[in-house]
Design an enzyme around this catalytic site. Structure first.
Site, PDB file in Angstrom:
ATOM      1  N   ASP A  33       1.006  -1.142   0.106  1.00 31.71           N
ATOM      2  CA  ASP A  33       0.135  -0.066   0.138  1.00 31.71           C
ATOM      3  C   ASP A  33       0.920   1.152   0.104  1.00 31.71           C
ATOM      4  O   ASP A  33       2.155   1.173   0.471  1.00 31.71           O
ATOM      5  CB  ASP A  33      -0.873   0.002   1.177  1.00 31.71           C
ATOM      6  CG  ASP A  33      -2.300   0.931   1.031  1.00 31.71           C
ATOM      7  OD1 ASP A  33      -3.275   0.370   1.050  1.00 31.71           O
ATOM      8  OD2 ASP A  33      -2.142   2.198   1.195  1.00 31.71           O
ATOM      9  N   LYS A  38      -0.388   3.312   7.455  1.00 34.45           N
ATOM     10  CA  LYS A  38      -1.341   1.950   7.454  1.00 34.45           C
ATOM     11  C   LYS A  38      -0.316   0.516   7.691  1.00 34.45           C
ATOM     12  O   LYS A  38      -0.961  -0.336   8.352  1.00 34.45           O
ATOM     13  CB  LYS A  38      -2.241   2.040   6.479  1.00 34.45           C
ATOM     14  CG  LYS A  38      -3.306   0.961   6.176  1.00 34.45           C
ATOM     15  CD  LYS A  38      -4.294   1.280   5.027  1.00 34.45           C
ATOM     16  CE  LYS A  38      -5.484   0.346   5.148  1.00 34.45           C
ATOM     17  NZ  LYS A  38      -6.236   0.449   3.937  1.00 34.45           N
ATOM     18  N   THR A 124     -13.731  -4.804  -9.018  1.00 35.02           N
ATOM     19  CA  THR A 124     -14.663  -4.765 -10.161  1.00 35.02           C
ATOM     20  C   THR A 124     -14.160  -3.598 -11.263  1.00 35.02           C
ATOM     21  O   THR A 124     -13.986  -2.388 -10.824  1.00 35.02           O
ATOM     22  CB  THR A 124     -15.710  -4.385  -9.501  1.00 35.02           C
ATOM     23  OG1 THR A 124     -16.353  -5.144  -8.382  1.00 35.02           O
ATOM     24  CG2 THR A 124     -16.877  -4.455 -10.321  1.00 35.02           C
ATOM     25  N   ARG A 152     -19.175  -9.930   0.842  1.00 37.70           N
ATOM     26  CA  ARG A 152     -20.138  -9.179   1.444  1.00 37.70           C
ATOM     27  C   ARG A 152     -19.521  -8.515   2.769  1.00 37.70           C
ATOM     28  O   ARG A 152     -19.090  -9.256   3.610  1.00 37.70           O
ATOM     29  CB  ARG A 152     -21.425  -9.788   1.832  1.00 37.70           C
ATOM     30  CG  ARG A 152     -22.327 -10.323   0.499  1.00 37.70           C
ATOM     31  CD  ARG A 152     -23.107 -11.388   1.164  1.00 37.70           C
ATOM     32  NE  ARG A 152     -22.530 -12.462   1.792  1.00 37.70           N
ATOM     33  CZ  ARG A 152     -23.135 -13.459   2.568  1.00 37.70           C
ATOM     34  NH1 ARG A 152     -24.687 -13.320   2.670  1.00 37.70           N
ATOM     35  NH2 ARG A 152     -22.655 -14.522   3.178  1.00 37.70           N
ATOM     36  N   ASN A 206     -24.364  -8.350  -9.482  1.00 39.26           N
ATOM     37  CA  ASN A 206     -24.781  -7.273  -8.766  1.00 39.26           C
ATOM     38  C   ASN A 206     -25.869  -6.630  -9.230  1.00 39.26           C
ATOM     39  O   ASN A 206     -26.757  -5.988  -8.542  1.00 39.26           O
ATOM     40  CB  ASN A 206     -23.445  -6.364  -8.496  1.00 39.26           C
ATOM     41  CG  ASN A 206     -22.697  -6.760  -7.515  1.00 39.26           C
ATOM     42  OD1 ASN A 206     -22.813  -7.796  -6.861  1.00 39.26           O
ATOM     43  ND2 ASN A 206     -21.568  -6.199  -7.277  1.00 39.26           N
ATOM     44  N   GLY A 251     -36.585  -2.357   2.433  1.00 34.66           N
ATOM     45  CA  GLY A 251     -36.043  -1.551   3.292  1.00 34.66           C
ATOM     46  C   GLY A 251     -35.746  -0.221   2.614  1.00 34.66           C
ATOM     47  O   GLY A 251     -36.691   0.075   1.652  1.00 34.66           O
ATOM     48  N   CYS A 258     -20.911  -1.401  -3.528  1.00 39.23           N
ATOM     49  CA  CYS A 258     -20.813  -2.246  -4.793  1.00 39.23           C
ATOM     50  C   CYS A 258     -21.870  -1.805  -5.662  1.00 39.23           C
ATOM     51  O   CYS A 258     -21.855  -1.295  -6.679  1.00 39.23           O
ATOM     52  CB  CYS A 258     -20.711  -3.476  -4.487  1.00 39.23           C
ATOM     53  SG  CYS A 258     -19.274  -4.041  -3.656  1.00 39.23           S
ATOM     54  N   LYS A 261     -22.456   1.696  -7.688  1.00 37.09           N
ATOM     55  CA  LYS A 261     -21.094   1.761  -8.516  1.00 37.09           C
ATOM     56  C   LYS A 261     -21.591   1.075  -9.762  1.00 37.09           C
ATOM     57  O   LYS A 261     -21.127   1.480 -10.677  1.00 37.09           O
ATOM     58  CB  LYS A 261     -19.983   1.678  -7.598  1.00 37.09           C
ATOM     59  CG  LYS A 261     -18.700   1.857  -8.578  1.00 37.09           C
ATOM     60  CD  LYS A 261     -17.540   1.680  -7.719  1.00 37.09           C
ATOM     61  CE  LYS A 261     -17.276   0.550  -7.185  1.00 37.09           C
ATOM     62  NZ  LYS A 261     -16.672  -0.702  -7.870  1.00 37.09           N
ATOM     63  N   ARG A 326     -20.392   4.297   2.878  1.00 29.41           N
ATOM     64  CA  ARG A 326     -20.440   4.798   1.476  1.00 29.41           C
ATOM     65  C   ARG A 326     -21.838   4.312   0.665  1.00 29.41           C
ATOM     66  O   ARG A 326     -22.266   3.202   0.815  1.00 29.41           O
ATOM     67  CB  ARG A 326     -19.333   3.884   0.609  1.00 29.41           C
ATOM     68  CG  ARG A 326     -17.786   4.489   0.896  1.00 29.41           C
ATOM     69  CD  ARG A 326     -16.897   3.363   0.384  1.00 29.41           C
ATOM     70  NE  ARG A 326     -16.940   2.123   0.792  1.00 29.41           N
ATOM     71  CZ  ARG A 326     -16.018   1.308   0.518  1.00 29.41           C
ATOM     72  NH1 ARG A 326     -15.289   1.557  -0.620  1.00 29.41           N
ATOM     73  NH2 ARG A 326     -16.208   0.096   0.949  1.00 29.41           N
TER      74      ARG A 326
END
Length: 434
Positions: A33, A38, A124, A152, A206, A251, A258, A261, A326
């Site tokens: 990274d 981090k 993705t 998930r 998706n 809901g 995901c 997008k 997000r």
């Protein structure tokens, strides 16, 4: 199974889970990274991502000597047999996936990739990305492979180690087989295909799930108008093996990192080849409508106006078990309530209060009873299990208005009724207080 030398570029949600899980399967993994702080934390076993089992897996990998973390990609890939690209592909201009981070990494490492190395996109990416990366690398000895993730949030480790399927695509058969072999210990069904088809699988899956959710939300609205009960309707649907019971919970709309997008990106891909996709457009439109519908429910419960009304909010993350905001439908509904003048006091067990994206118009407290205190109504927006265990008699005692709007159908209406609260859900008949 042969242990492989693997480099995972990116230590976000997908990258860290991928690296830790591959190390648990016996491979030697280095996760790289650009964030030096981090990396230092990860080398110490500190995991900042809220994901059950991930911290333990990282610590086990480090202790076994199979998992390491490094700053930068070029040095890390020097001895790699397989390199996984797990960098962000956010929604870009017009909804298309932004591949800037992916292409930047490829440009950085293409000259130093070992001969015969396999370059794998785990992020993705649009159909055609593997072909694009092959051109960008410009080396016939380095094959590009698509290996989409199906993780998930809240169950990523379990999903990785117990997959429904492994999808691997490449225009080089040997490279696809080498990547598929990394997962041999999992014993999962494996789909070996070309790169374009593998890339398409992720978007197709998706977008189908988004369509299924939009459909059940529309059926819930219809149930309200016809006096039917969505809980019984979806139970009856779910026993049909052709439909299944997953993604049938109504809901406030779908969201997260995901589905929004990927639906937007697939529309862009379709438009690029002059293909009209009205079904997917309707799915997205229905999702926006659902959020406005939740606001209307709250408005109605508060007498027709939200201007100056104090509301308690339970849950802001896009789903329980994560700290991810997000494209959270819960957060979007909260914003819309604030736009109508509501004063929001919110509680979410997954949030600390310093997360980016929290609107200034919202006050976050560390106790659900403080969120309810002196509120005209309590609005449940995320399905955290602990909300079911609240002392609802105590909640009723601190609310100024005895009503709970449950946008997830998460609570037991009878429990609330006995506590002196009225319950309003989605696709179900309201239950008045005793």
């Amino acid at each position: 199974m042969f242990a492989r030398r693997i480099v995972v570029v990116g230590t976000g949600y997908v990258g860290l889970t991928t690296g830790a899980c591959l190390a648990s399967l016996g491979h030697r993994v280095v996760c790289s990274d650009v964030n030096a702080t981090k990396i230092e934390q990860l080398n110490s076993g500190e995991v900042g991502i809220h994901e059950p089992g991930l911290a333990e897996l990282v610590q086990e990998g480090i202790a076994a000597g199979r998992l390491k973390f490094a700053v930068g990609s070029a040095d890390a890939v020097a001895e790699a047999e397989v390199v996984f690209l797990c960098v962000p592909t956010p929604m870009g201009s017009g909804g298309a996936a932004d591949l800037a981070a992916v292409e930047s990494v490829v440009r950085e490492v293409r000259e130093v990739l070992p001969r015969g190395c396999v370059l794998v996109t785990k992020s993705t990416v649009p159909v055609g990305t593997a072909a694009r990366l092959s051109e960008l690398v410009g080396r016939p000895d380095v094959a590009a492979v698509s290996n989409p993730e199906f993780l998930r949030e809240g169950s990523a480790v379990r999903d990785f180690l117990n997959p429904d399927r492994i999808v691997v695509g490449s225009d080089t058969q040997d490279a696809a087989e080498r990547v598929a072999a990394l997962y041999a210990r999992l014993g999962a069904p494996t789909v070996l295909t070309d790169a374009a088809s593998a890339e398409m699988v992720k978007y197709a899956a998706n977008c189908f799930l988004a369509t299924k959710l939009s459909y059940v939300n529309a059926i819930a609205e219809l149930c309200e108008r016809l006096g039917a009960d969505i809980a019984d309707v979806t139970e009856g649907m779910g026993y049909d093996r052709r439909i299944g019971q997953s993604f049938l919970q109504p809901g406030p709309g779908w969201g997260g990192s995901c589905l929004p997008k990927d639906t937007a990106a697939l529309l862009q891909v379709a438009e690029a080849v002059s293909f009209d996709f009205p079904m997917l457009r309707a799915t997205i439109s229905a999702n926006s409508h659902q959020r406005m519908r939740m606001v209307a429910k709250v408005r109605e419960a508060c007498g027709g106006s939200l201007d100056g009304v104090r509301l308690g909010v339970l849950g802001l993350t896009f789903k329980a078990g994560t700290d991810d905001l997000r494209d959270s439908p819960a957060l979007e509904v909260a914003r819309l309530l604030a736009e109508e003048g509501a004063d929001l006091i919110a509680y979410d067990p997954g949030l600390r209060g310093d997360e980016p994206g929290l609107p200034a118009s919202l006050t976050l407290v560390d106790d659900p009873y403080l969120a309810a205190k002196e509120s005209a109504a309590l609005v449940v927006l995320t399905e955290w299990q602990e909300f079911r265990a609240l002392d609802w008699g105590r909640v009723a005692g601190v609310l100024t208005g005895p009503v709970v709007v449950d946008t997830r159908n998460h609570l037991d209406p009878d429990v609330l009724r006995r506590a002196g609260l009225s319950w309003r859900g989605v696709g179900r008949t309201p239950v008045p207080a005793m």
